[in-house]
Design a protein around this motif. Structure first.
Motif, PDB file in Angstrom:
ATOM      1  N   ARG A  32      44.111  33.681  46.930  1.00 22.14           N
ATOM      2  CA  ARG A  32      45.130  34.747  46.961  1.00 22.14           C
ATOM      3  C   ARG A  32      44.908  35.733  45.819  1.00 22.14           C
ATOM      4  N   GLN A  33      44.633  35.214  44.640  1.00 23.71           N
ATOM      5  CA  GLN A  33      44.420  36.080  43.482  1.00 23.71           C
ATOM      6  C   GLN A  33      43.197  36.970  43.686  1.00 23.71           C
ATOM      7  N   GLU A  36      44.022  39.745  46.197  1.00 24.91           N
ATOM      8  CA  GLU A  36      44.833  40.780  45.552  1.00 24.91           C
ATOM      9  C   GLU A  36      43.978  41.663  44.645  1.00 24.91           C
ATOM     10  N   CYS A  37      43.110  41.051  43.881  1.00 22.02           N
ATOM     11  CA  CYS A  37      42.237  41.805  42.977  1.00 22.02           C
ATOM     12  C   CYS A  37      41.308  42.716  43.774  1.00 22.02           C
ATOM     13  N   GLN A  39      41.801  43.954  46.749  1.00 25.15           N
ATOM     14  CA  GLN A  39      42.603  45.051  47.301  1.00 25.15           C
ATOM     15  C   GLN A  39      42.865  46.117  46.245  1.00 25.15           C
ATOM     16  N   GLN A  40      43.228  45.695  45.054  1.00 25.68           N
ATOM     17  CA  GLN A  40      43.495  46.644  43.981  1.00 25.68           C
ATOM     18  C   GLN A  40      42.239  47.453  43.650  1.00 25.68           C
TER      19      GLN A  40
END
Length: 105
Positions: A32-33, A36-37, A39-40
């Motif tokens: 998940r992390q 998210e990274c 995507q950012q």
């Protein structure tokens, strides 16, 4: 007799099953992390590409790139720290499980 052996096997496998659960949770959190990274980073890159088109001179272009690089580095460092923390939490949980399993015998 079979039931007793089955119960003994289940009891002896309980710490191993718990360790597998800890590892699975760790991998889910890291995944998940990382998503998210990623995507950012993709969003930041797209925004940077659009912003660079508005640069009026080479100096502004360079400053915008340096700012982008700094923000990207900060995001990656934060992701790294989060991943390390997740791994350390899992390590601590496995160590406690091991101590409890070995200490009980």
């Amino acid at each position: 007799m079979f039931q007793d052996m089955n119960q003994l096997l289940q009891e002896s496998m309980a710490p191993f099953k718990k360790m597998m659960e800890i590892q699975q949770e760790m991998l889910e959190r890291i995944t998940r992390q990382q998503i998210e990274c990623t995507q950012q980073c993709i969003e930041a890159t797209m925004a940077q590409a659009a912003a660079l088109q508005k640069a009026e001179n080479p100096q502004q272009f360079i400053e915008m790139q340096q700012d982008y690089t700094k923000r990207l580095e900060e995001a990656l460092v934060a992701a790294r720290d989060s991943n390390v923390q997740t791994v350390q939490q899992a390590q601590k949980a496995v160590q406690e499980l091991t101590a409890a399993s070995l200490g009980g015998k």
